[in-house]
Design an enzyme around this catalytic site. Structure first.
Site, PDB file in Angstrom:
ATOM      1  N   TYR A  24      34.499  29.759  29.534  1.00 58.37           N
ATOM      2  CA  TYR A  24      34.530  30.575  30.762  1.00 58.37           C
ATOM      3  C   TYR A  24      35.109  31.960  30.462  1.00 58.37           C
ATOM      4  CZ  TYR A  24      35.451  31.882  35.629  1.00 58.37           C
ATOM      5  OH  TYR A  24      35.486  32.545  36.841  1.00 58.37           O
ATOM      6  N   LYS A  52      33.148  35.599  30.578  1.00 56.28           N
ATOM      7  CA  LYS A  52      33.519  36.689  31.480  1.00 56.28           C
ATOM      8  C   LYS A  52      33.842  37.969  30.685  1.00 56.28           C
ATOM      9  CE  LYS A  52      32.948  34.412  35.305  1.00 56.28           C
ATOM     10  NZ  LYS A  52      31.793  34.737  36.177  1.00 56.28           N
TER      11      LYS A  52
HETATM   12  N1  NAD Z   1      36.861  31.329  42.747  1.00 53.31           N
HETATM   13  C1  NAD Z   1      37.613  32.025  41.904  1.00 53.31           C
HETATM   14  O1  NAD Z   1      38.839  31.851  41.852  1.00 53.31           O
HETATM   15  C2  NAD Z   1      36.980  33.044  40.990  1.00 53.31           C
HETATM   16  C3  NAD Z   1      37.799  33.967  40.317  1.00 53.31           C
HETATM   17  C4  NAD Z   1      37.212  34.912  39.478  1.00 53.31           C
HETATM   18  C5  NAD Z   1      35.829  34.924  39.320  1.00 53.31           C
HETATM   19  N2  NAD Z   1      35.057  34.013  39.976  1.00 53.31           N
HETATM   20  C6  NAD Z   1      33.622  34.069  39.755  1.00 53.31           C
HETATM   21  O2  NAD Z   1      32.990  34.378  40.993  1.00 53.31           O
HETATM   22  C7  NAD Z   1      31.673  33.836  41.015  1.00 53.31           C
HETATM   23  C8  NAD Z   1      31.502  33.008  42.260  1.00 53.31           C
HETATM   24  O3  NAD Z   1      32.484  32.000  42.265  1.00 53.31           O
HETATM   25  P1  NAD Z   1      32.809  31.104  43.553  1.00 53.31           P
HETATM   26  O4  NAD Z   1      34.236  30.713  43.445  1.00 53.31           O
HETATM   27  O5  NAD Z   1      32.302  31.768  44.785  1.00 53.31           O
HETATM   28  O6  NAD Z   1      31.935  29.807  43.170  1.00 53.31           O
HETATM   29  P2  NAD Z   1      31.207  28.707  44.064  1.00 53.31           P
HETATM   30  O7  NAD Z   1      31.126  27.486  43.223  1.00 53.31           O
HETATM   31  O8  NAD Z   1      31.839  28.618  45.429  1.00 53.31           O
HETATM   32  O9  NAD Z   1      29.737  29.333  44.231  1.00 53.31           O
HETATM   33  C9  NAD Z   1      28.874  29.510  43.149  1.00 53.31           C
HETATM   34  C10 NAD Z   1      27.433  29.367  43.630  1.00 53.31           C
HETATM   35  O10 NAD Z   1      26.582  29.560  42.482  1.00 53.31           O
HETATM   36  C11 NAD Z   1      25.557  28.604  42.517  1.00 53.31           C
HETATM   37  N3  NAD Z   1      25.046  28.362  41.168  1.00 53.31           N
HETATM   38  C12 NAD Z   1      25.674  27.711  40.164  1.00 53.31           C
HETATM   39  N4  NAD Z   1      24.876  27.646  39.079  1.00 53.31           N
HETATM   40  C13 NAD Z   1      23.722  28.288  39.410  1.00 53.31           C
HETATM   41  C14 NAD Z   1      22.516  28.549  38.723  1.00 53.31           C
HETATM   42  N5  NAD Z   1      22.321  28.133  37.456  1.00 53.31           N
HETATM   43  N6  NAD Z   1      21.530  29.226  39.356  1.00 53.31           N
HETATM   44  C15 NAD Z   1      21.709  29.637  40.642  1.00 53.31           C
HETATM   45  N7  NAD Z   1      22.829  29.412  41.343  1.00 53.31           N
HETATM   46  C16 NAD Z   1      23.818  28.750  40.740  1.00 53.31           C
HETATM   47  C17 NAD Z   1      26.197  27.366  43.129  1.00 53.31           C
HETATM   48  O11 NAD Z   1      25.216  26.485  43.658  1.00 53.31           O
HETATM   49  C18 NAD Z   1      27.123  27.968  44.184  1.00 53.31           C
HETATM   50  O12 NAD Z   1      26.483  28.091  45.435  1.00 53.31           O
HETATM   51  C19 NAD Z   1      31.538  33.049  39.711  1.00 53.31           C
HETATM   52  O13 NAD Z   1      30.882  33.856  38.749  1.00 53.31           O
HETATM   53  C20 NAD Z   1      32.974  32.790  39.313  1.00 53.31           C
HETATM   54  O14 NAD Z   1      33.104  32.592  37.932  1.00 53.31           O
HETATM   55  C21 NAD Z   1      35.594  33.088  40.814  1.00 53.31           C
END
Ligand code: NAD
Length: 255
Positions: free
Chosen positions: A154, A158
């Protein structure tokens, strides 16, 4: 709500949940037409329905599907102004380098990094034709900071998103296309809630490092994405845009 995105067409990947869903709502509230992309047909369609947009079911690791989804957006709405390349995963089998297998490593690289490469590759030509566009790629604060509680693939993915966004921002700057990396701190999404409800000590270990003393709400991240998507950020490109509650600036935090 200001209408900074009036008439703009935005594609959001991972729009069915968390940050993507909050951003779909925010973009629509600011006047954009939103194409909601997700692997999950139920949540993706629900999001599109709610914001009056178009749902495209796609796996963002599939090159043909990514090419087609940007084409669909242009066929449906006539242009492409914003690409929020946000879909990502953080599975439990991605952990310490000593225990993480090659399968988990590769899966995370594909979904988190290769997908962003594909989305940029197929979004940029549409924006070149218009001479304008804003791309926001979701990296993370772990792209700039190390954690002893490792998720090795991960973090590496990133870091890749951050470096790629910087490079693209520089390459396409004089064609009117801006590319920025969004680096959220930990966000209060269903996944995080479930993890930390089961293990409050784990949550406390992280909260102590955040000057603001809490996790972000998805709407706070969406507000930052809307800024990057809009002309309010017109002099920003190739940027590492941290929205992290002060984590990356902190040494000793308030008690
Ligand atoms: N939540 C956190 O704390 C956090 C912090 C920093 C960065 N992020 C990043 O933010 C982004 C969104 O995270 P989130 O927490 O909203 O996640 P989440 O799991 O709530 O949502 C992610 C969405 O992506 C979809 N998805 C997954 N694999 C896929 C694929 N192969 N094709 C199409 N869709 C796909 C899932 O179905 C889901 O609806 C991610 O890139 C995550 O790494 C999250």
């Amino acid at each position: 709500m200001t209408q900074r995105l009036d008439g703009r067409v935005a594609v959001i990947t991972g729009a069915g949940s968390g940050i993507g869903l909050a951003t779909a709502r925010r973009f629509a509230a600011e006047g954009a037409k939103v194409v909601c992309v997700d692997l999950d047909a139920e949540t993706g369609a629900k999001a599109a329905n709610e914001v009056g947009g178009l749902f495209v079911q796609a796996d963002v690791t599939d090159e043909a599907a990514v090419r087609d989804l940007f084409q669909r957006a242009v066929d449906e709405y006539g242009r492409l102004d914003i690409a929020f390349n946000n879909a990502g995963i953080s599975p439990p089998d991605d952990d310490s380098i000593l225990t993480t297998g090659l399968d988990a490593w590769k899966r995370v690289q594909e979904v988190n990094l290769t997908s962003v490469y594909l989305c940029c590759k197929y979004a940029i030509p549409h924006m070149q034709r218009q001479g304008k566009g804003s791309i926001i790629n979701t990296a993370s604060f772990v792209a700039v900071m190390g954690a002893a509680t490792s998720q090795i693939s991960y973090s590496a993915s990133k870091g890749g998103v951050l470096a790629m966004s910087r490079e693209l921002g520089v390459q396409f700057a004089r064609e009117g296309i801006r590319v920025n990396a969004l680096c959220p701190g930990p966000v209060n999404t269903p996944l995080l809630q479930e993890l930390f409800a089961k293990d409050p000590e784990r949550a406390a270990r992280r909260l102590v490092h955040i000057p603001l003393g809490r996790f972000a709400e998805p709407e706070e991240i969406a507000a930052a994405v809307a800024f990057l998507a809009s002309d309010d950020s017109s002099f920003m490109t190739a940027n590492t845009f941290l929205v992290d509650g002060g984590i990356s600036g902190a040494y000793v935090t308030p008690q």
